[in-house]
Scaffold this active site. Structure first.
Site, mmCIF file in Angstrom:
data_model
loop_
_atom_site.group_PDB
_atom_site.id
_atom_site.type_symbol
_atom_site.label_atom_id
_atom_site.label_comp_id
_atom_site.label_asym_id
_atom_site.label_seq_id
_atom_site.Cartn_x
_atom_site.Cartn_y
_atom_site.Cartn_z
ATOM 1 N N CYS A 2 0.861 -1.161 0.000
ATOM 2 C CA CYS A 2 0.000 0.000 0.000
ATOM 3 C C CYS A 2 0.907 1.222 0.000
ATOM 4 O O CYS A 2 2.071 1.136 0.357
ATOM 5 C CB CYS A 2 -0.866 0.009 1.245
ATOM 6 N N ARG A 27 2.226 0.827 -6.034
ATOM 7 C CA ARG A 27 2.391 -0.043 -4.866
ATOM 8 C C ARG A 27 1.139 -0.874 -4.591
ATOM 9 O O ARG A 27 1.202 -1.879 -3.887
ATOM 10 C CB ARG A 27 2.714 0.798 -3.628
ATOM 11 N N TRP A 74 -3.861 -2.277 -1.594
ATOM 12 C CA TRP A 74 -3.812 -3.580 -2.260
ATOM 13 C C TRP A 74 -4.356 -4.531 -1.223
ATOM 14 O O TRP A 74 -3.725 -4.783 -0.193
ATOM 15 C CB TRP A 74 -2.383 -3.921 -2.633
ATOM 16 N N ASN A 98 0.001 0.773 6.212
ATOM 17 C CA ASN A 98 0.614 -0.187 5.306
ATOM 18 C C ASN A 98 1.180 -1.290 6.179
ATOM 19 O O ASN A 98 1.829 -1.005 7.180
ATOM 20 C CB ASN A 98 1.725 0.508 4.507
ATOM 21 N N GLY A 99 0.924 -2.556 5.823
ATOM 22 C CA GLY A 99 1.449 -3.662 6.629
ATOM 23 C C GLY A 99 0.319 -4.562 7.070
ATOM 24 O O GLY A 99 -0.801 -4.470 6.565
ATOM 25 N N GLU A 482 12.267 -15.753 -17.023
ATOM 26 C CA GLU A 482 11.913 -14.344 -16.905
ATOM 27 C C GLU A 482 10.986 -13.928 -18.055
ATOM 28 O O GLU A 482 10.035 -13.168 -17.859
ATOM 29 C CB GLU A 482 13.206 -13.496 -16.880
ATOM 30 N N LYS A 486 7.294 -12.415 -17.509
ATOM 31 C CA LYS A 486 6.861 -11.113 -18.051
ATOM 32 C C LYS A 486 5.566 -11.286 -18.833
ATOM 33 O O LYS A 486 4.646 -10.506 -18.690
ATOM 34 C CB LYS A 486 7.919 -10.527 -18.996
ATOM 35 N N GLU A 489 2.571 -12.040 -16.503
ATOM 36 C CA GLU A 489 2.243 -10.900 -15.634
ATOM 37 C C GLU A 489 1.417 -9.844 -16.348
ATOM 38 O O GLU A 489 0.455 -9.325 -15.788
ATOM 39 C CB GLU A 489 3.532 -10.194 -15.175
ATOM 40 N N HIS A 505 10.541 -34.539 -21.213
ATOM 41 C CA HIS A 505 10.064 -35.170 -19.980
ATOM 42 C C HIS A 505 8.695 -34.648 -19.556
ATOM 43 O O HIS A 505 8.346 -34.719 -18.385
ATOM 44 C CB HIS A 505 11.087 -34.980 -18.853
ATOM 45 N N LYS A 604 3.692 -3.822 -6.822
ATOM 46 C CA LYS A 604 5.131 -3.693 -7.067
ATOM 47 C C LYS A 604 5.954 -4.116 -5.858
ATOM 48 O O LYS A 604 6.911 -4.864 -5.975
ATOM 49 C CB LYS A 604 5.428 -2.242 -7.422
HETATM 50 C C1 G6P Z 1 6.659 -8.259 -7.029
HETATM 51 C C2 G6P Z 1 6.917 -7.465 -8.290
HETATM 52 C C3 G6P Z 1 7.999 -8.159 -9.109
HETATM 53 C C4 G6P Z 1 9.247 -8.348 -8.271
HETATM 54 C C5 G6P Z 1 8.958 -9.096 -6.974
HETATM 55 C C6 G6P Z 1 10.144 -9.052 -6.024
HETATM 56 O O1 G6P Z 1 6.087 -9.490 -7.348
HETATM 57 O O2 G6P Z 1 5.744 -7.342 -9.046
HETATM 58 O O3 G6P Z 1 8.304 -7.371 -10.247
HETATM 59 O O4 G6P Z 1 10.190 -9.075 -9.013
HETATM 60 O O5 G6P Z 1 7.864 -8.474 -6.287
HETATM 61 O O6 G6P Z 1 10.344 -7.724 -5.650
HETATM 62 P P1 G6P Z 1 11.712 -7.100 -5.185
HETATM 63 O O7 G6P Z 1 11.394 -5.655 -4.940
HETATM 64 O O8 G6P Z 1 12.092 -7.816 -3.913
HETATM 65 O O9 G6P Z 1 12.702 -7.305 -6.251
#
Ligand code: G6P
Length: 609
Positions: A2, A27, A74, A98-99, A482, A486, A489, A505, A604
């Site tokens: 948040c 966030r 969030w 937040n938390g 990755e 992407k 996501e 496999h 994020k």
């Molecule tokens: C969230 C974000 C990702 C990120 C992950 C880890 O899931 O959406 O993009 O890779 O957190 O975040 P960090 O800030 O620890 O790299």
């Protein structure tokens, strides 16, 4: 998860709050709200959806004030409803949080017995009532906050206002980031500096257990024992330009294109030193790295994949054993500690809860050699680590990480080379060659970016698909992972990655004409093996989309599409090969019309479990 912002000034703070919330929206973005104090009342505006909807409601109500707090949410406890949106209130007290409060159920029961009625399902509402309960006992707002937080278990960043104390707001921090911004005759609070950078760059980072009182005239900070403490003032280098879109359609697109600059900035210290030195990782670099016998990497999400690339580099270049583990798994298993191991946490935000807790757990097991690779200065994870390598990607706003990943890889490569040097496995010639490779890296990344038009054409073919498979081998296998991450996501296409050798496999059973198979096939020692795996796909009617290097002898044929990245760049190849998979995901999402920067259900900075 948040975002929090607060302001006290002798001008209307509502635009400051709303502007701040828009910058914090990355966030968390399922609801937003503000609470302001004026004419002896608390006025709240809350809406589900984006900040813009709440802004329209605040405008329509002509809300103005010189003291206020705001929040983007969030959802964790309680669904996405207006009643669950922050600020929460209790009899003239309003707060944003937040938390997560772990003992909220016990507190709720106790407060209900005291006669408090609850309007929301959130853990946060208990804090509002608890503070009010202590105000009723005769404490002032600051003392009531200090008293209340002692009864909370869990993590919080809090900003609180009361209609009875229109001259100040009070704040508290434990386990979630919170900083105070210092202006001229006006002061601010925010979960990150981007929210207030339009007003000030002078910031104080609150520490764990701190509370503070913020008035127009100044700020008083108190430590966990409620005694006054001094906290250093910092000048943030986050620029307003880095928080704005400029000519781009999305932050993700902007951040993909910023990579040559971000990598260049991150490389600066290495190029300046013209050597791989422990000092690149902090003053205690030599002390911590000397005698390291192995590396344990802990991270989540994209950062975990950066760690997965690093494992190949560290073992191959330095000869040290290296394991990589998802932080949320490591923190709950009975791990075997080896104090001679270096524990490396990787985190863009520096505040991912699972990564932070994994680090704490590692330390509790006796790991004292800790290094954080992080993009946000002064965030919690680097502060809890003995060594730090700051990536200089600049603010990353798009939820899907891009430039943070490639700059993390730069830091991790420097770590592999430094460990190799400390272990006598890097001679001067090889060291000079690696530095030369790094010097050319921003240029190679730029060449890969120039492939965008071709990749955009591929993306149109991906857009109608429901599934995709990504294949890679060796150090490029994590790049396949990755790429799949992407794509899922931001485009919501189900995508999976496999080591190409593992295809037979299981995943081969999925291959048919409807399943596009993306292959990362650089000109390295494994290319011939990858080619055989591609034959396996073709033989089952699968369509291949291959990223290979300009100088590989791999040709397009029926059902096999090829895009050539620049000439093979050797050991740094995974960094260059990241660019096309980022662009493919971006353009596919664009074709599908999804919300690229704020994909559904994600956030994020994940500060909850
Ligand atoms: C969230 C974000 C990702 C990120 C992950 C880890 O899931 O959406 O993009 O890779 O957190 O975040 P960090 O800030 O620890 O790299």
């Amino acid at each position: 998860m948040c975002g929090i912002v607060g302001a006290i000034a002798d001008r209307d703070v509502v635009p400051v709050l709303i502007d701040g919330l828009k910058r914090l929206e990355y966030r968390g973005y399922d609801s937003a709200g503000i609470a302001v104090i004026g004419d002896g009342e608390v006025r709240r505006v809350r809406r589900t959806g984006r900040v813009a909807e709440m802004e329209a409601a605040a405008r329509a109500d002509n809300v103005q004030a010189t003291l206020g707090i705001g929040h983007t949410r969030w959802a964790t406890h309680g669904g996405v409803t207006e009643a669950n949106a922050h600020p929460h209130a209790s009899h003239g007290v309003a707060l944003v949080h937040n938390g997560i409060i772990e003992n909220h159920e016990q507190q709720r029961e106790r407060l209900q017995q005291l006669g408090y009625a609850f309007e929301s399902q959130t853990d946060t509402e208990v804090i509002a009532h608890l503070i009010h309960h202590y105000l009723k006992d005769g404490l002032d707002l600051l003392a009531a906050l200090q008293r209340a937080v002692k009864e909370l278990h869990g993590a919080y960043a809090l900003a609180v206002v009361s209609r009875k104390e229109p001259h100040r707001m009070v704040v508290a921090r434990m386990g979630c980031p919170l900083l105070v911004g210092l202006g001229e005759g006006e002061n601010f609070v925010a979960s990150d500096v981007s929210a207030i950078v339009q007003a000030t760059r002078r910031v104080i980072f609150l520490e764990e257990g701190d509370t503070a009182e913020i008035t127009r005239a100044g700020v008083r900070v108190f430590g966990a024992d409620d005694a006054p403490v001094e906290r250093d003032e910092h000048l943030s280098d986050v620029s307003l330009a880095s928080l704005e879109l400029g000519p781009y359609r999305h932050f993700m697109q902007k951040e993909i294109h910023e990579q040559p600059r971000a990598i260049g900035d991150t490389l600066e210290a290495i190029i300046d030193a013209n050597a791989f030195e422990p000092a690149l990782f902090g003053r205690d670099g030599a002390q911590v790295l000397d005698g390291v016998e192995g590396v344990q990497i802990l991270a989540c999400g994209t950062s975990f994949y950066a760690g997965s690339v690093a494992r190949y580099w560290i073992e191959a270049i330095s000869g040290l054993p290296c394991s990589v583990e998802i932080a949320s798994e490591y923190r709950y298993r009975q791990a075997v500690a080896n104090p001679k191991q270096l524990v490396v946490t990787i985190s863009q935000s520096g505040e991912t809860l699972d990564t932070m807790e994994a680090l704490k757990y590692a330390k509790s097991l006796g790991h004292d050699r800790t290094l954080s690779i992080c993009n946000v200065p002064e965030s919690a994870i680097p502060r809890a680590s003995r060594l730090v390598f700051y990536t200089r990607a600049g603010a990353e706003i798009g939820v899907a990480s891009t430039k943070a990943f490639t700059t993390q890889l730069v830091g991790l490569f420097a770590l592999a080379a430094t460990l190799a040097k400390l272990h006598g496995r890097l001679d001067a010639e090889r060291e000079a060659a690696y530095i030369e490779d790094l010097r050319h890296l921003p240029g190679s990344v730029q060449h890969a970016l120039n492939l965008e038009p071709q990749i955009a054409l591929w993306a149109e073919r991906f857009a109608p698909k429901h599934h995709a498979l990504f294949l890679g081998r060796g150090v490029h296998y994590p790049i396949a992972l990755e790429g799949a991450l992407k794509l899922k996501e931001i485009s919501y296409i189900h995508a999976e990655a496999y080591p190409a050798g593992e295809l037979k496999h299981g995943p081969l059973a999925l291959v048919d004409a409807d399943m596009p198979v993306v292959v990362i096939a650089p000109k390295d020692g494994l290319l011939e093996k990858v080619k055989s795996n591609m034959q396996e796909v073709r033989a089952r009617g699968g369509e291949l989309f291959v990223f290979t290097d300009a100088d590989s002898n791999f040709e397009a044929s029926e059902g096999v599409h090829v895009i050539r990245t620049p000439r093979h760049v050797g050991v740094l190849s995974p960094i260059v090969h990241t660019i096309p998979v980022q662009l493919l995901a971006y353009h596919t999402a664009l074709s599908r019309g999804t919300d690229v920067d704020k994909p559904r259900n994600l956030a994020k900075a994940v500060t909850v479990e």
